[in-house]
Structures are given as structure tokens and as C-alpha cells.
Design a protein around this motif. Structure first.
Motif, PDB file in Angstrom:
ATOM      1  N   ALA A  81      -2.535  25.125 -34.919  1.00 46.53           N
ATOM      2  CA  ALA A  81      -3.455  24.050 -35.343  1.00 46.53           C
ATOM      3  C   ALA A  81      -3.028  22.651 -34.314  1.00 46.53           C
ATOM      4  CB  ALA A  81      -3.882  23.765 -37.307  1.00 46.53           C
ATOM      5  N   VAL A  82      -2.479  22.483 -34.770  1.00 48.47           N
ATOM      6  CA  VAL A  82      -1.802  21.240 -34.154  1.00 48.47           C
ATOM      7  C   VAL A  82      -1.860  21.335 -32.285  1.00 48.47           C
ATOM      8  CG1 VAL A  82       0.420  20.114 -33.184  1.00 48.47           C
ATOM      9  CG2 VAL A  82       0.565  20.875 -35.498  1.00 48.47           C
ATOM     10  N   LEU A  83      -1.857  22.365 -32.023  1.00 49.29           N
ATOM     11  CA  LEU A  83      -2.148  22.462 -30.400  1.00 49.29           C
ATOM     12  C   LEU A  83      -4.110  21.226 -30.290  1.00 49.29           C
ATOM     13  CD1 LEU A  83      -0.136  25.891 -29.047  1.00 49.29           C
ATOM     14  CD2 LEU A  83       0.216  22.686 -28.940  1.00 49.29           C
ATOM     15  N   HIS A  84      -4.636  22.671 -31.455  1.00 46.69           N
ATOM     16  CA  HIS A  84      -6.250  22.441 -30.981  1.00 46.69           C
ATOM     17  C   HIS A  84      -6.056  20.416 -31.344  1.00 46.69           C
ATOM     18  CE1 HIS A  84      -8.049  26.144 -30.361  1.00 46.69           C
ATOM     19  NE2 HIS A  84      -7.254  26.560 -31.194  1.00 46.69           N
ATOM     20  N   LEU A  85      -5.455  19.837 -32.474  1.00 46.68           N
ATOM     21  CA  LEU A  85      -5.166  18.499 -33.192  1.00 46.68           C
ATOM     22  C   LEU A  85      -4.786  17.581 -31.599  1.00 46.68           C
ATOM     23  CD1 LEU A  85      -5.784  16.555 -35.425  1.00 46.68           C
ATOM     24  CD2 LEU A  85      -3.448  17.031 -36.289  1.00 46.68           C
ATOM     25  N   THR A  86      -4.272  17.891 -31.126  1.00 51.21           N
ATOM     26  CA  THR A  86      -3.834  16.993 -30.119  1.00 51.21           C
ATOM     27  C   THR A  86      -4.665  16.966 -29.009  1.00 51.21           C
ATOM     28  OG1 THR A  86      -1.513  17.799 -30.981  1.00 51.21           O
ATOM     29  CG2 THR A  86      -1.533  17.598 -28.145  1.00 51.21           C
ATOM     30  N   PHE A  87      -4.996  18.654 -28.477  1.00 53.31           N
ATOM     31  CA  PHE A  87      -5.871  19.291 -27.170  1.00 53.31           C
ATOM     32  C   PHE A  87      -7.423  18.783 -26.934  1.00 53.31           C
ATOM     33  CE2 PHE A  87      -1.264  20.506 -26.119  1.00 53.31           C
ATOM     34  CZ  PHE A  87      -1.325  19.915 -25.328  1.00 53.31           C
TER      35      PHE A  87
END
Length: 265
Positions: A81-87
Motif C-alpha cells: 500500500a505504501v508503494l502505491h501511495l508513494t509512486f
């Protein structure tokens, strides 16, 4: 460690989900995983969450057991989720710090991907928690049986997958024992630089591989001693038969498909 991993574990019990034909459960899970990818808005995910909660309630699998098994997976889901939130970019900017910004589409994708993974993992875990290894093997073999016509050894494939699932908890228990034994001898497995930690894992991996090969050899010897000669000419003690419960599962999945198509934007 093993109590936090539920993949491959079977919890004895009695409920309508336990009494489903293993073939219906395997095919149902495959269809459900495909249906999850149809969801693309809050309403459709709410429908999937409701179906998941209903499945857990009907299965009567202890919630505490399911929750303990989900804890390690939550870390991976949060990381995704953090990866999608970031990129992920798109839509209005929700917040920004200098060059870094979180977009509306990133928040949406992070929430939806996390829910998608969580729902899939919970439902697939229910499959192994409510289906014994023997039922799983029989179900897989029956589903793969059409491939016999082209020479695929379906019985051996099904048995291999079933044994692999069955031995996941066993290998985790073995790993836990070896780690404790090595730490009691002074091995420092949870401190130091990353390369040092990887190097320190060698005393854990070597006895683990030796133990795994020994278990495989013992299992092969035990199967040969009982006259196992593969699937040729093999009969079943309990023949699998579809019942009204399996038809009800197909009806529920059809209703779920209709609902998702209706809610899909």
C-alpha cells in the motif's frame, strides 16, 4: 513463528464450509479471485468485504486463529500500500513535502490494492483451514483429471502440491527450533549489518535443508512400505460427490458476479 503462519494448516471442525466438496471449494476460490479484480469502487469492495465476513462466519474458523495468521501478511500488505501511495500519480494533490507529493489516485489505489490482497488471502486461507490434505489431494486430482489424456501425471502433481502445503507448517516449526538452538549457542541472528545477518543464517539453513531431505526420505520410505505405486489402478475410499451445498456456492458466486457487474463503474 509457526503460529503466525496459517498457509497449509488444517483446523478440524464442522460447518457448511467444511462439508463442501473440495472440488467446489477449489473452483470457487479460483472464481472468487477472478471476481475480486472486477471491483473498482468503494461499493464493489464493500460487497466483497461483506462476502468475506459472511464466509468467515459460516466457516466457524476461530477468529483468533485467523487473526494471528494474518499478522505477518499485514506487514506485506502495508508495504504494498505504501508503494502505491508513494509512486502512483493522478488526480488532485492530497499533501506534499517539497518534491514528494501524495496524489488522490495514489490513496485510492493504496486502499483498493490493500483490500484486494487482504480479501484474497483471507478466502484462500479458509480453503486450507477447512479442507484436509487428503480432501485437497482428491479434489485437485479430480479437477486435473482431463489432463491425463495428454499424459500429464495428475495424481502425482496433486499429491506433490498437497504434500508441499502440508509441510509448510512443519518446516516453520523446524526453523523455529533450529533458530532457538543456534541462539542458545551464542549465534546472533537479529543484530549486526544486513550482510552479517545473511551470513549468520547459514548455520540455520544447512540443518534445515538436511532435516527437510530426511523428512522427504522418511515419507517416501513410509509410502513405499504401504504399497504406494502412484495413481495407476488406485481406488478411493470415499468418492467425491457434489451436493446441494456446492450448487448453493455456485449460486452465491453467480449473485456476487451480478452484484459486482452492477456496481462496477
Amino acid at each position: 513463528m509457526s503460529k503466525y503462519v496459517i498457509v497449509g494448516q488444517y483446523v478440524p471442525g464442522d460447518s457448511p464450509v467444511y462439508r463442501l466438496d473440495p472440488r467446489a471449494k477449489l473452483l470457487g476460490i479460483a472464481c472468487f479471485v477472478a471476481l475480486v479484480f472486477l471491483a473498482n469502487n468503494a461499493a464493489s469492495y464493500a460487497l466483497l468485504i461483506g462476502f468475506t465476513i459472511l464466509s468467515i462466519a459460516v466457516s466457524r474458523v476461530p477468529l483468533r486463529f485467523l487473526w494471528n495468521g494474518m499478522k505477518p501478511v499485514l506487514v506485506l500488505i502495508a508495504f504494498t500500500a505504501v508503494l502505491h501511495l508513494t509512486f502512483t500519480e493522478g488526480g488532485a494533490v492530497v499533501t506534499e513535502w517539497g518534491w514528494f507529493a501524495i496524489h488522490e489516485e495514489g490513496v485510492r489505489q493504496a486502499v483498493f490494492i490493500a483490500l484486494r490482497l487482504l480479501i484474497i488471502i483471507v478466502l484462500t486461507s479458509l480453503l486450507t483451514l477447512t479442507t484436509s490434505p487428503l480432501q485437497l489431494t482428491d479434489g485437485l486430482e479430480q479437477i486435473l483429471s482431463p489432463l491425463k489424456a495428454i499424459g500429464v501425471p495428475t495424481h502425482e502433481l496433486a499429491l506433490m502440491m498437497s504434500i508441499a502445503l502440508r509441510f509448510i507448517p512443519t518446516l516453520l516449526e523446524e526453523t523455529e527450533k533450529i533458530v532457538k538452538a543456534q541462539m542458545s549457542r551464542g549465534a546472533k541472528l537479529d543484530s549486526g549489518p544486513v550482510w552479517q545477518r545473511m551470513k549468520n543464517l547459514i548455520p540455520v539453513l544447512i540443518p534445515l535443508f538436511i532435516s527437510a531431505f530426511r523428512r522427504a526420505e522418511d515419507l517416501a520410505t513410509a509410502m513405499e512400505a504401504r504399497g504406494y505405486r502412484g495413481g495407476i489402478g488406485r481406488t478411493k475410499l470415499r468418492a467425491l460427490r457434489y451436493t446441494w451445498r456446492d450448487l448453493a456456492l455456485a449460486g452465491v458466486l453467480l449473485c456476487l458476479l451480478t452484484g459486482l457487474l452492477f456496481l462496477r463503474s
